[in-house]
Design a protein around this motif. Sequence first.
Motif, PDB file in Angstrom:
ATOM      1  N   ASP A   1       1.702 -13.941   1.604  1.00  0.00           N
ATOM      2  CA  ASP A   1       2.583 -13.201   2.116  1.00  0.00           C
ATOM      3  C   ASP A   1       3.669 -14.182   2.773  1.00  0.00           C
ATOM      4  O   ASP A   1       3.312 -15.328   3.215  1.00  0.00           O
ATOM      5  CB  ASP A   1       1.767 -12.667   3.414  1.00  0.00           C
ATOM      6  CG  ASP A   1       2.480 -11.618   4.336  1.00  0.00           C
ATOM      7  OD1 ASP A   1       3.771 -11.793   4.332  1.00  0.00           O
ATOM      8  OD2 ASP A   1       1.695 -10.730   4.925  1.00  0.00           O
TER       9      ASP A   1
ATOM     10  N   THR B   1      -9.681 -13.537   2.929  1.00  0.00           N
ATOM     11  CA  THR B   1      -8.431 -13.100   2.285  1.00  0.00           C
ATOM     12  C   THR B   1      -8.161 -11.450   2.509  1.00  0.00           C
ATOM     13  O   THR B   1      -8.896 -10.692   3.119  1.00  0.00           O
ATOM     14  CB  THR B   1      -8.313 -13.193   0.829  1.00  0.00           C
ATOM     15  OG1 THR B   1      -9.454 -12.347   0.276  1.00  0.00           O
ATOM     16  CG2 THR B   1      -8.599 -14.848   0.490  1.00  0.00           C
ATOM     17  N   GLN B   2      -6.648 -11.072   2.394  1.00  0.00           N
ATOM     18  CA  GLN B   2      -6.455  -9.750   2.826  1.00  0.00           C
ATOM     19  C   GLN B   2      -6.469  -8.957   1.314  1.00  0.00           C
ATOM     20  O   GLN B   2      -6.264  -9.478   0.144  1.00  0.00           O
ATOM     21  CB  GLN B   2      -5.073  -9.722   3.367  1.00  0.00           C
ATOM     22  CG  GLN B   2      -5.102 -10.716   4.447  1.00  0.00           C
ATOM     23  CD  GLN B   2      -6.007 -10.325   5.679  1.00  0.00           C
ATOM     24  OE1 GLN B   2      -5.882  -9.181   6.095  1.00  0.00           O
ATOM     25  NE2 GLN B   2      -6.844 -11.311   5.922  1.00  0.00           N
ATOM     26  N   ARG B   3      -6.331  -7.493   1.235  1.00  0.00           N
ATOM     27  CA  ARG B   3      -6.299  -6.755   0.162  1.00  0.00           C
ATOM     28  C   ARG B   3      -4.882  -6.210   0.446  1.00  0.00           C
ATOM     29  O   ARG B   3      -4.569  -5.593   1.517  1.00  0.00           O
ATOM     30  CB  ARG B   3      -7.121  -5.705   0.158  1.00  0.00           C
ATOM     31  CG  ARG B   3      -8.640  -6.494  -0.405  1.00  0.00           C
ATOM     32  CD  ARG B   3      -9.710  -5.449  -0.628  1.00  0.00           C
ATOM     33  NE  ARG B   3      -9.380  -4.694  -1.885  1.00  0.00           N
ATOM     34  CZ  ARG B   3     -10.220  -3.991  -2.400  1.00  0.00           C
ATOM     35  NH1 ARG B   3     -11.514  -3.598  -1.568  1.00  0.00           N
ATOM     36  NH2 ARG B   3      -9.847  -3.032  -3.500  1.00  0.00           N
ATOM     37  N   ALA B   4      -4.003  -5.817  -0.822  1.00  0.00           N
ATOM     38  CA  ALA B   4      -2.755  -5.123  -0.485  1.00  0.00           C
ATOM     39  C   ALA B   4      -2.662  -4.140  -1.980  1.00  0.00           C
ATOM     40  O   ALA B   4      -3.454  -4.643  -2.799  1.00  0.00           O
ATOM     41  CB  ALA B   4      -1.842  -6.112  -0.704  1.00  0.00           C
TER      42      ALA B   4
ATOM     43  N   ASN C   1      -3.178 -12.540  -0.342  1.00  0.00           N
ATOM     44  CA  ASN C   1      -3.453 -11.124  -0.351  1.00  0.00           C
ATOM     45  C   ASN C   1      -3.885 -10.832  -1.830  1.00  0.00           C
ATOM     46  O   ASN C   1      -3.153 -11.467  -2.786  1.00  0.00           O
ATOM     47  CB  ASN C   1      -2.159 -10.087  -0.094  1.00  0.00           C
ATOM     48  CG  ASN C   1      -1.967 -10.174   1.378  1.00  0.00           C
ATOM     49  OD1 ASN C   1      -2.152  -9.166   1.901  1.00  0.00           O
ATOM     50  ND2 ASN C   1      -1.252 -11.329   1.897  1.00  0.00           N
ATOM     51  N   LYS C   2      -5.046 -10.234  -1.959  1.00  0.00           N
ATOM     52  CA  LYS C   2      -5.257  -9.872  -3.265  1.00  0.00           C
ATOM     53  C   LYS C   2      -5.021  -8.213  -3.684  1.00  0.00           C
ATOM     54  O   LYS C   2      -5.062  -7.512  -2.862  1.00  0.00           O
ATOM     55  CB  LYS C   2      -6.837 -10.016  -3.593  1.00  0.00           C
ATOM     56  CG  LYS C   2      -7.329 -11.509  -3.364  1.00  0.00           C
ATOM     57  CD  LYS C   2      -8.959 -11.588  -3.511  1.00  0.00           C
ATOM     58  CE  LYS C   2      -9.423 -13.341  -3.169  1.00  0.00           C
ATOM     59  NZ  LYS C   2     -10.943 -13.167  -3.472  1.00  0.00           N
TER      60      LYS C   2
ATOM     61  N   PHE D   1      -2.623 -11.818  -7.038  1.00  0.00           N
ATOM     62  CA  PHE D   1      -2.621 -12.235  -5.622  1.00  0.00           C
ATOM     63  C   PHE D   1      -1.111 -12.550  -5.414  1.00  0.00           C
ATOM     64  O   PHE D   1      -0.576 -12.909  -6.143  1.00  0.00           O
ATOM     65  CB  PHE D   1      -3.677 -13.453  -5.377  1.00  0.00           C
ATOM     66  CG  PHE D   1      -3.253 -14.646  -6.167  1.00  0.00           C
ATOM     67  CD1 PHE D   1      -2.416 -15.501  -5.335  1.00  0.00           C
ATOM     68  CD2 PHE D   1      -3.746 -14.878  -7.177  1.00  0.00           C
ATOM     69  CE1 PHE D   1      -2.012 -16.512  -6.053  1.00  0.00           C
ATOM     70  CE2 PHE D   1      -3.510 -16.041  -7.910  1.00  0.00           C
ATOM     71  CZ  PHE D   1      -2.478 -17.184  -7.338  1.00  0.00           C
TER      72      PHE D   1
ATOM     73  N   GLN E   1     -11.159  -9.401   8.220  1.00  0.00           N
ATOM     74  CA  GLN E   1     -10.245  -9.179   7.292  1.00  0.00           C
ATOM     75  C   GLN E   1      -8.788  -8.873   7.925  1.00  0.00           C
ATOM     76  O   GLN E   1      -7.698  -9.085   7.167  1.00  0.00           O
ATOM     77  CB  GLN E   1     -10.882  -7.581   6.573  1.00  0.00           C
ATOM     78  CG  GLN E   1     -11.990  -7.651   5.814  1.00  0.00           C
ATOM     79  CD  GLN E   1     -12.599  -6.137   5.339  1.00  0.00           C
ATOM     80  OE1 GLN E   1     -12.046  -5.306   5.934  1.00  0.00           O
ATOM     81  NE2 GLN E   1     -13.560  -6.204   4.913  1.00  0.00           N
TER      82      GLN E   1
ATOM     83  N   TYR F   1      -2.957 -14.854   5.185  1.00  0.00           N
ATOM     84  CA  TYR F   1      -1.718 -14.610   4.418  1.00  0.00           C
ATOM     85  C   TYR F   1      -1.723 -14.406   2.895  1.00  0.00           C
ATOM     86  O   TYR F   1      -0.806 -14.455   1.962  1.00  0.00           O
ATOM     87  CB  TYR F   1      -0.769 -15.829   4.761  1.00  0.00           C
ATOM     88  CG  TYR F   1      -0.463 -15.981   5.971  1.00  0.00           C
ATOM     89  CD1 TYR F   1       0.486 -15.138   6.516  1.00  0.00           C
ATOM     90  CD2 TYR F   1      -0.920 -17.146   6.820  1.00  0.00           C
ATOM     91  CE1 TYR F   1       0.979 -15.283   7.910  1.00  0.00           C
ATOM     92  CE2 TYR F   1      -0.527 -17.059   8.093  1.00  0.00           C
ATOM     93  CZ  TYR F   1       0.328 -16.320   8.892  1.00  0.00           C
ATOM     94  OH  TYR F   1       0.659 -16.215  10.032  1.00  0.00           O
TER      95      TYR F   1
ATOM     96  N   GLU G   1       3.914 -12.027  -7.144  1.00  0.00           N
ATOM     97  CA  GLU G   1       2.568 -11.972  -7.594  1.00  0.00           C
ATOM     98  C   GLU G   1       2.219 -12.670  -8.719  1.00  0.00           C
ATOM     99  O   GLU G   1       3.084 -12.953  -9.405  1.00  0.00           O
ATOM    100  CB  GLU G   1       2.375 -10.204  -8.225  1.00  0.00           C
ATOM    101  CG  GLU G   1       1.260  -9.916  -8.550  1.00  0.00           C
ATOM    102  CD  GLU G   1       1.200  -8.460  -9.248  1.00  0.00           C
ATOM    103  OE1 GLU G   1       0.018  -8.141  -9.504  1.00  0.00           O
ATOM    104  OE2 GLU G   1       2.132  -7.764  -9.257  1.00  0.00           O
TER     105      GLU G   1
END
Length: 200
Positions: free
Chosen positions: A156, A51-54, A129-130, A153, A43, A127, A96
Amino acid sequence: MQRTPSTPDSTKNRKVAMIFAAVVVGMVGLAYASVPLYRLFCQVTGFGGTTQRAEAAPSKTVDRRMTILFDANTAGSLPWTFEPVQRSLDVKVGEENFAYYRATNNSDHAITGSAVFNVTPDTTGAYFNKIECFCFTEQTLKPGQTVEMPVSFFIDPAIVDDRGLDKINTITLSYTFYPADEPSNVSSTEKKPSTDTNLN
């Protein structure tokens, strides 16, 4: 009864046994910790296309566009039809975006499914981000029910500083649904897009 005094050899043997026992306990603890530690590593780094979380997209975008392809798969044991609503999106880095997947329960009873996911190339995972995603929770569909499930998503803007990704213009976001009560043998860091992408 007179106790036999400890010899240097017996003292040494006890120390070796204690060290060995400590090593065994440490290895068992490491085995239990390895999975969550591996997930955390993936992560944080995006390793394996994780994927990443934001919470939200950044306030600024950059002058670079990328194509996002959408891939959908289901386990053979899940009687669902699962497909992306759109085949691809052209997105601006840092902005977004929203995409939708459609799932239909083809059985005569309610089924709960769970989705695993990743992106390819793997190196872009750090890079991607969801913000919101149907994959964050289990999904229950009634018999014959069809639902559209969103994912929001962004890419980045830091991707522009990664010289190794200068030539990457396309990212594939892939999901596979499994029955929630059936542990998948494929983690989100291992799943790759299938050759049959169900992109209609």
